[in-house]
Design a protein around this motif. Structure first.
Motif, PDB file in Angstrom:
ATOM      1  N   GLU A   1      -6.010   6.364   1.737  1.00 15.94           N
ATOM      2  CA  GLU A   1      -6.374   5.615   1.005  1.00 15.94           C
ATOM      3  C   GLU A   1      -5.518   4.580   1.221  1.00 15.94           C
ATOM      4  N   VAL A   2      -4.372   4.265   1.663  1.00 17.10           N
ATOM      5  CA  VAL A   2      -3.217   4.030   1.172  1.00 17.10           C
ATOM      6  C   VAL A   2      -3.693   3.273   2.280  1.00 17.10           C
ATOM      7  N   LEU A   3      -4.135   3.481   3.505  1.00 18.90           N
ATOM      8  CA  LEU A   3      -3.669   3.333   4.994  1.00 18.90           C
ATOM      9  C   LEU A   3      -5.246   2.312   5.412  1.00 18.90           C
TER      10      LEU A   3
ATOM     11  N   ALA B   1       1.687  -5.520   0.848  1.00 17.36           N
ATOM     12  CA  ALA B   1       2.377  -5.186   0.446  1.00 17.36           C
ATOM     13  C   ALA B   1       3.423  -5.175   2.289  1.00 17.36           C
ATOM     14  N   ASP B   2       4.906  -5.656   1.942  1.00 17.11           N
ATOM     15  CA  ASP B   2       5.652  -5.157   3.387  1.00 17.11           C
ATOM     16  C   ASP B   2       5.867  -3.493   4.244  1.00 17.11           C
ATOM     17  N   VAL B   3       6.044  -2.959   2.403  1.00 20.41           N
ATOM     18  CA  VAL B   3       6.498  -1.396   2.875  1.00 20.41           C
ATOM     19  C   VAL B   3       5.653  -0.866   1.915  1.00 20.41           C
ATOM     20  N   VAL B   4       4.829  -0.259   2.192  1.00 18.52           N
ATOM     21  CA  VAL B   4       4.406   1.229   1.250  1.00 18.52           C
ATOM     22  C   VAL B   4       5.166   2.932   1.236  1.00 18.52           C
ATOM     23  N   ILE B   5       5.780   3.410   0.529  1.00 13.85           N
ATOM     24  CA  ILE B   5       6.378   5.004  -0.337  1.00 13.85           C
ATOM     25  C   ILE B   5       5.287   5.558  -0.254  1.00 13.85           C
ATOM     26  N   VAL B   6       5.139   6.659   0.216  1.00 12.88           N
ATOM     27  CA  VAL B   6       3.538   7.366  -0.179  1.00 12.88           C
ATOM     28  C   VAL B   6       4.880   8.615  -1.211  1.00 12.88           C
ATOM     29  N   SER B   7       5.048   8.933  -2.067  1.00  6.54           N
ATOM     30  CA  SER B   7       6.204  10.043  -2.901  1.00  6.54           C
ATOM     31  C   SER B   7       5.206  10.587  -3.862  1.00  6.54           C
ATOM     32  N   VAL B   8       4.110  11.632  -3.485  1.00  8.97           N
ATOM     33  CA  VAL B   8       3.315  12.458  -4.809  1.00  8.97           C
ATOM     34  C   VAL B   8       4.062  13.657  -3.800  1.00  8.97           C
ATOM     35  N   PRO B   9       3.103  15.211  -4.624  1.00  6.78           N
ATOM     36  CA  PRO B   9       2.659  15.894  -3.988  1.00  6.78           C
ATOM     37  C   PRO B   9       1.884  16.008  -2.956  1.00  6.78           C
ATOM     38  N   VAL B  10       2.848  17.425  -1.590  1.00  2.00           N
ATOM     39  CA  VAL B  10       1.644  16.808  -0.940  1.00  2.00           C
ATOM     40  C   VAL B  10       0.295  17.013  -0.255  1.00  2.00           C
ATOM     41  N   ASP B  11       0.005  18.173  -1.539  1.00  2.00           N
ATOM     42  CA  ASP B  11      -1.899  18.279  -1.439  1.00  2.00           C
ATOM     43  C   ASP B  11      -2.337  16.515  -2.081  1.00  2.00           C
ATOM     44  N   VAL B  12      -1.641  16.019  -2.580  1.00  2.00           N
ATOM     45  CA  VAL B  12      -2.260  15.012  -2.971  1.00  2.00           C
ATOM     46  C   VAL B  12      -2.030  13.355  -1.877  1.00  2.00           C
TER      47      VAL B  12
ATOM     48  N   GLU C   1      -2.606  -1.541  -8.131  1.00  2.00           N
ATOM     49  CA  GLU C   1      -3.277  -0.813  -8.400  1.00  2.00           C
ATOM     50  C   GLU C   1      -3.748  -0.656  -6.659  1.00  2.00           C
ATOM     51  N   LEU C   2      -4.165   0.050  -5.806  1.00  2.00           N
ATOM     52  CA  LEU C   2      -4.576   0.562  -4.003  1.00  2.00           C
ATOM     53  C   LEU C   2      -4.197  -0.967  -3.598  1.00  2.00           C
ATOM     54  N   LYS C   3      -5.678  -1.636  -3.715  1.00  2.00           N
ATOM     55  CA  LYS C   3      -6.040  -2.432  -3.531  1.00  2.00           C
ATOM     56  C   LYS C   3      -5.071  -3.806  -3.176  1.00  2.00           C
ATOM     57  N   ASP C   4      -3.848  -3.708  -4.153  1.00  2.00           N
ATOM     58  CA  ASP C   4      -3.070  -4.973  -4.263  1.00  2.00           C
ATOM     59  C   ASP C   4      -1.956  -4.382  -2.974  1.00  2.00           C
ATOM     60  N   LEU C   5      -1.978  -2.937  -2.316  1.00  2.00           N
ATOM     61  CA  LEU C   5      -0.984  -2.802  -1.207  1.00  2.00           C
ATOM     62  C   LEU C   5      -1.622  -3.621   0.318  1.00  2.00           C
TER      63      LEU C   5
END
Length: 282
Positions: free
Chosen positions: A77-79, A59-70, A52-56
């Motif tokens: 939120e990730v940041l 993480a050393d690296v987070v890759i956000v690969s969702v549709p651009v509107d999302v 879940e997001l709380k687990d980030l």
């Protein structure tokens, strides 16, 4: 190295696969609001665990690969959740509005705006493939706004994935990508629509369609959930490319109507130059 992938489809899943191959001792956590996608990604060994997001924060690296509107909604939120030394990069096909959305975030230095020029017409975890990025270009925007030590991590990943790096500002990126990517998808969608509306008997399409038609219309199989938001976010540039494209189509139509096939031949011959340009790229 602990990697988190937010949105586990073709792009994020393929990147996870390649990072696991390129680096030792990699653990990949998948975060996806679609539980079926997350489970499928784990079953396919794209990820090692579902998170879940709380687990980030770990993480050393987070890759956000969702549709651009999302991405516009999720990136902030990730940041919010990542640690001080976590690299966050996205893979969106538009950059200007995404960069604008986090420009004032307190952890803006953690974020690298990126766009890999790679993909297929397929989507979902099962579409992920090995070596999707080898020999491809990674466009990086606003690199100066990312902490230098995090830049180094990103470039090591891109290098080990076999990618070339190209720097570009977000506005130029969106303008140029509208011509070489977004317009080609629109053309494929509309070619597919035209044929489907005209040829009501689908058997005729499959009997008569050759490799030329199949390769030209291939992109029409792409996900509308991904591409509709791209056209919305890049509306001005897409409209500009469409205006020029429609003008060229009308000129082509006029030449045929006027039986001016000499000029038509010259237009096509001049356009053949594109093969030299593409050979230079490849």
């Amino acid at each position: 190295m602990k990697i988190a992938v937010v949105g586990i489809g073709l792009i994020g899943g393929s990147m996870a696969l390649d990072i696991k191959t390129a680096f030792e001792n990699v653990e990949v956590i998948g975060v996806d609001k679609n539980e079926k996608n997350a489970k499928k990604a784990k079953d396919l060994n794209l990820i090692d665990a579902i998170g879940e997001l709380k687990d980030l924060q770990n993480a050393d690296v987070v890759i956000v690969s969702v549709p651009v509107d999302v991405s516009i909604k999720v990136l902030s939120e990730v940041l919010d959740h990542v640690g001080e030394n976590t690299l966050v990069l996205d893979t969106g096909s538009t950059k200007e509005k995404i960069c604008e959305s986090v420009k004032n975030h307190t952890k803006r230095r953690n974020y690298l705006a990126a766009h890999p020029i790679a993909g297929t017409e397929f989507s979902g975890p099962e579409a992920a493939i090995q070596d999707l990025y080898r020999g491809k270009t990674m466009i990086v925007c606003e690199v100066e706004k990312t902490a230098f030590k995090l830049q180094e991590i990103a470039f090591e990943i891109f290098q080990k994935l076999g990618m070339r790096i190209r720097y570009m500002d977000p506005h130029s990126h969106d303008k140029h990508i509208a011509y070489v990517s977004h317009l080609s998808h629109i053309s494929a969608f509309m070619l597919g629509k035209t044929v489907l509306e005209k040829e009501k008997n689908e058997k005729d399409i499959f009997d008569l369609a050759g490799s030329g038609f199949a390769s030209t219309v291939r992109l029409a199989k792409s996900s509308p959930a991904m591409w509709s938001p791209i056209f919305q976010q890049n509306k001005e540039n897409v409209l500009e490319t469409l205006t020029e494209y429609i003008q060229n189509l009308n000129e082509f139509k006029n030449l045929i109507e006027q039986d001016n096939f000499k000029k038509l031949y010259e237009e096509m011959e001049n356009t053949n130059h594109i093969k030299n340009v593409l050979n230079g790229i490849n």
